[in-house]
Design a protein around this motif. Structure first.
Motif, PDB file in Angstrom:
ATOM      1  N   TYR A   3       2.503   1.725   4.677  1.00  0.00           N
ATOM      2  CA  TYR A   3       2.895   1.944   3.283  1.00  0.00           C
ATOM      3  C   TYR A   3       1.743   2.529   2.478  1.00  0.00           C
ATOM      4  CZ  TYR A   3       3.899   0.863  -1.586  1.00  0.00           C
ATOM      5  OH  TYR A   3       4.072   0.946  -2.938  1.00  0.00           O
ATOM      6  N   TRP A   4       0.558   1.938   2.616  1.00  0.00           N
ATOM      7  CA  TRP A   4      -0.576   2.416   1.819  1.00  0.00           C
ATOM      8  C   TRP A   4      -1.044   3.780   2.285  1.00  0.00           C
ATOM      9  CZ3 TRP A   4      -1.447   0.556  -2.703  1.00  0.00           C
ATOM     10  CH2 TRP A   4      -1.161  -0.784  -2.990  1.00  0.00           C
TER      11      TRP A   4
ATOM     12  N   THR B  10       1.322   6.273   0.860  1.00  0.00           N
ATOM     13  CA  THR B  10       1.029   6.430  -0.569  1.00  0.00           C
ATOM     14  C   THR B  10      -0.189   7.313  -0.789  1.00  0.00           C
ATOM     15  OG1 THR B  10       1.950   4.230  -1.003  1.00  0.00           O
ATOM     16  CG2 THR B  10       0.523   5.180  -2.692  1.00  0.00           C
TER      17      THR B  10
ATOM     18  N   ARG C 216       0.689  10.993  -0.094  1.00  0.00           N
ATOM     19  CA  ARG C 216       1.500  11.561  -1.168  1.00  0.00           C
ATOM     20  C   ARG C 216       0.646  11.903  -2.369  1.00  0.00           C
ATOM     21  NH1 ARG C 216       6.990   7.790  -1.423  1.00  0.00           N
ATOM     22  NH2 ARG C 216       7.980   8.613   0.481  1.00  0.00           N
ATOM     23  N   GLN C 217      -0.305  11.020  -2.712  1.00  0.00           N
ATOM     24  CA  GLN C 217      -1.176  11.299  -3.857  1.00  0.00           C
ATOM     25  C   GLN C 217      -2.068  12.500  -3.602  1.00  0.00           C
ATOM     26  OE1 GLN C 217      -3.195   7.598  -4.570  1.00  0.00           O
ATOM     27  NE2 GLN C 217      -1.466   6.679  -5.638  1.00  0.00           N
TER      28      GLN C 217
END
Length: 323
Positions: free
Chosen positions: A311-312, A315, A318-319
């Motif tokens: 998940y991290w 994330t 994506r950033q």
């Protein structure tokens, strides 16, 4: 008289225009050099992590107890170990305590580590060196040794904490045990875990902070941005990926913490009320001799860590794509 026109010679990619060169792309070579450089690391991962993980997964589907340790063939039991673990109330209680301790430790470690990193950017050479040496000494101390030292600090009869509280409050704290009550036990454990993890976060965050361009910080200062605004709007976006990696590592390390909890239990904690997931796996596998159930718990823990890490990491990617 008929004029015979010779066929035009086909232009080579070197003499043709850019459109022709685009139509005849070169064959890409396989990147053997990077693969050769990564091969030793991949072999080490397969031998020391991949193969034991496969054995652990197979064991989690078997009846593997004391008899199997002494040579009896293990029997295949399917999902029985997982069903027994997931329907055990003690497992969920231990997992909840582990997650709560992990959250407290990770938040404290990240906040204190980032604050120390900011402090290092403000200090002069001499003081920065002194603080760095102190952090290195704390980081170099083994977890078991650090836990024993902190156990002396919180000792019931001769601990420094009880002595200071007696002097400050005027109340006799001699004989007060910090490890009998589960809440104070986990408070002491969180202090020990955070104390040992702050140096890594501080050094890594400091290395990231030093990469922020000085020109950008000076321009923001001239525009009237406060120190906190510059940190929040300029520094953090620059080092966001570094902070996310630190966060992932701290979650993984703190969720499976073992040495600190086990040593504190040996000093004075109540094992049944203070087990975390790492100690619980050891108790089920080694103390109880049920390696099949212990393997199932381990696989569940690995799955949880993979979900959190995935998940991290997603994330973070994506950033980076948005930026």
């Amino acid at each position: 008289m008929t004029t015979v026109t010779a066929p035009a010679a086909s232009a080579s990619p070197e003499t043709a225009g850019p459109d022709a060169r685009e139509q005849s792309p070169r064959r890409r070579r396989f990147p053997w050099a990077p693969l050769a450089l990564l091969t030793p690391a991949l072999i080490m991962l397969v031998v020391f992590i991949g193969w034991p993980l496969v054995q652990l997964l197979v064991m989690s589907f078997q009846e593997f107890g004391r008899a199997q340790i002494f040579g009896a063939p293990p029997g295949f039991v399917g999902l029985d170990n997982y069903v027994a673990v997931l329907t055990d109330a003690e497992f969920w209680a231990v997992l909840a305590r582990s997650i709560a301790l992990c959250i407290v430790s990770v938040v404290a470690t990240m906040v204190l580590g980032i604050l120390v990193a900011v402090l290092l950017t403000k200090l002069g050479t001499v003081m920065r060196t002194a603080v760095s040496v102190a952090l290195l000494l704390a980081w170099a101390m083994p977890a078991l040794t650090a836990t024993i030292v902190w156990g002396w600090i919180f000792d019931t009869q001769y601990g420094l904490v009880n002595w200071v509280l007696t002097r400050v409050t005027g109340t006799d704290w001699t004989g007060h045990s910090w490890l009998i009550d589960p809440v104070s036990f986990y408070a002491v454990a969180a202090i020990i875990i955070t104390w040992g993890a702050v140096p890594f976060v501080a050094f890594t965050a400091y290395a990231g902070f030093t990469q922020v361009p000085d020109e950008v910080m000076e321009a923001a200062s001239l525009d009237g941005a406060s120190g906190f605004a510059r940190f929040r709007l300029i520094v953090v976006p620059y080092v966001r990926s570094i902070l996310l990696v630190l966060l992932i590592l701290q979650i993984i390390w703190d969720l499976r913490v073992f040495a600190q909890i086990y040593a504190l239990q040996s000093i004075g904690g109540v094992r049944a009320e203070t087990n975390t997931i790492g100690v619980y796996i050891y108790s089920v596998s080694m103390a109880s001799g049920d390696l099949g159930a212990g393997g199932a718990i381990s696989v569940i823990l690995v799955a949880i860590l993979l979900l959190i890490s995935g998940y991290w990491i997603r994330t973070m990617l994506r950033q980076e794509e948005q930026s």
